[in-house]
Design an enzyme around this catalytic site. Structure first.
Site, PDB file in Angstrom:
ATOM      1  N   ASN A 103       0.873  -1.280   0.000  1.00 22.12           N
ATOM      2  CA  ASN A 103       0.032   0.102  -0.158  1.00 22.12           C
ATOM      3  C   ASN A 103       0.855   1.393   0.003  1.00 22.12           C
ATOM      4  O   ASN A 103       0.461   2.343  -0.428  1.00 22.12           O
ATOM      5  CB  ASN A 103      -0.900  -0.053   1.222  1.00 22.12           C
TER       6      ASN A 103
ATOM      7  N   TYR B 144       3.136   9.697 -11.675  1.00 22.58           N
ATOM      8  CA  TYR B 144       2.167   8.738 -10.793  1.00 22.58           C
ATOM      9  C   TYR B 144       1.529   7.697 -11.595  1.00 22.58           C
ATOM     10  O   TYR B 144       1.182   6.703 -11.078  1.00 22.58           O
ATOM     11  CB  TYR B 144       1.236   9.787 -10.098  1.00 22.58           C
TER      12      TYR B 144
ATOM     13  N   ALA C 168       2.126   6.335 -14.504  1.00 16.14           N
ATOM     14  CA  ALA C 168       3.322   5.293 -15.057  1.00 16.14           C
ATOM     15  C   ALA C 168       3.341   4.541 -13.750  1.00 16.14           C
ATOM     16  O   ALA C 168       3.419   3.197 -14.057  1.00 16.14           O
ATOM     17  CB  ALA C 168       4.344   5.909 -15.425  1.00 16.14           C
TER      18      ALA C 168
END
Lengths: 250, 173
Positions: free
Chosen positions: A90, A153, A155
């Protein structure tokens, strides 16, 4: 303790590792998986925030402060752990919504290192501790589909989805499932860069008319970690109320 | 202007071919990420290779595009050549990750440059494809009639990606 988790306690404790667990979606996932009966291993680079998160988590929770891009630190910490049933990648950085011509190489490198390389390191180091029937869940973003601005971001999250599919293909023979969740707008620190007016305008674009709560993402992660999803692997679940369907022309 | 960037190799005649088929007055940027890549099993994938394929090559690509894109005229074309591995596969963790990143970048650029009439698309050939195998699709994307096609990925693999039999257990190093 629910009847289900009482049963689990008898038959063997399950363990879940969550990165970026000190706040936001990561903390929401840690709390949900704790209530599902998992023993939680909470990782975060921010040791103070991690200490502060402890009051939301069961006392037996292991709090480990480290940077997911630090291979040696991840390896040393994970070597101390019991077998893992769920690993949730995460930890991630948001990128500024700049046009590609304004992105400097260092900010591109940093976001790829944390969002992509970090997930690779944690997954790879966790694999020797993962048995048949365990699951990896990568937290991507609706943004993986593309956006005008913040291409680094985008990519990084698209890369995380590609990694999900490749690892799922390879790990299916070990009966380890790998899936991704791609949330839309969620009430986290990533929204702090917006003025209240901008945030309200963005929330109106969401089908729900508001940013999601981390708990709403955590429920999906709980499903993907559980045996209820044991036939699901290599998938990306878009969790945005359908906003990513765009303006369907037909 | 015709520019070819990216870590790809073995496409020496690409520049000449693009120069031949591009319309006069239309700039073309090709990001070539096709090269012969070794598959590596997840347990054996080293940081050095991952960093090169999934971080540094992408950083270079972003930097080149940041420099070149402001110079592109309205109506230009950007074509990404990416390995079909972006769909995933055994021993492809690094390849799928980097290829998927390029597809994500291409889709973002498609949105970012739409108002300048610059189209951005990806061609994804199957393994070991030669330039001849994708010339037709390159030529198509450079046609004036293809101006409205943007943000797309065209797989050129004779249906390889559709084959469920490919799910078989494959041994990788």
């Amino acid at each position: 303790m629910s009847p289900d988790s009482r049963l689990r306690a008898r038959s063997g404790q399950r363990h879940a590792l969550i990165t970026g667990a000190a706040r936001g979606i990561g903390l929401g996932i840690a709390r949900k998986l704790a209530s599902d009966g998992y023993s939680i291993i909470a990782l975060d680079h921010d040791s103070e925030a991690l200490e502060a998160s402890a009051r939301f988590l069961p006392r037996k929770t292991r709090l480990i402060s480290l940077d997911v891009t630090d291979r040696e630190a991840v390896s040393a910490s994970l070597n101390q752990l019991p077998a893992l049933n769920a690993v949730v990648n995460n930890a991630g950085l948001a990128g500024e919504l700049l046009p590609v011509a304004k992105l400097d190489p260092e900010s591109v490198r940093r976001i790829l290192k944390v969002n992509v390389k970090g997930a690779f390191i944690v997954s790879q180091e966790a694999l020797p501790r993962m048995k048949s029937g365990s699951a990896i869940i990568n937290i991507a973003s609706r943004g993986y589909l593309g956006g005008a601005g913040g291409a680094h971001y985008v990519a990084s999250k698209a890369g995380l989805v590609g990694m999900t599919r490749a690892m799922a293909a390879e790990l299916r023979w070990r009966k380890i499932r790998v899936n991704a969740v791609a949330p839309g707008m969620v009430e986290t620190r990533m929204l702090e860069g917006f003025t209240p007016k901008m945030k309200a305008a963005l929330e109106r674009l969401e089908p729900e008319g508001r940013a999601a709560d981390p708990e709403e993402i955590a429920g999906i992660v709980s499903f993907l970690a559980s045996d209820a999803s044991k036939l699901i692997s290599g998938q990306v679940l878009l969790a945005d109320g359908g906003k990513s369907l765009g303006t369907m022309p037909y | 202007m015709i520019r070819i960037i990216g870590p790809g190799a073995g496409f020496e005649e690409l520049n000449d071919f693009v120069a031949d088929v591009a319309e006069a007055g239309c700039d073309v940027l090709v990001v070539n990420a096709l090269r012969k890549d070794e598959k590596v099993g997840i347990d054996d994938l080293q940081d050095v290779l991952f960093d090169q394929v999934c971080v540094e090559e992408l950083v270079d690509c972003f930097a080149h595009i940041a420099t070149i894109s402001p110079e592109l005229r309205d109506g230009s074309r950007i074509i990404f050549l990416v390995p079909g591995a972006f769909l995933g596969g055994v021993g492809c963790t690094h390849l799928a990750t980097s290829a998927a990143m390029l597809v994500g970048l291409a889709r973002s650029l498609a949105l970012e440059f739409a108002e300048r009439g610059i189209s951005v698309n990806c061609l994804a050939p199957g393994q070991d494809a030669k330039l001849d195998a994708i010339k037709g699709e390159i030529a198509f994307l450079l046609e004036e009639e293809a101006a409205d096609v943007t943000g797309q990925v065209i797989l050129i693999d004779r249906g390889e990606n559709l084959s469920l039999r490919k799910a078989g257990r494959r041994v990788v190093s």
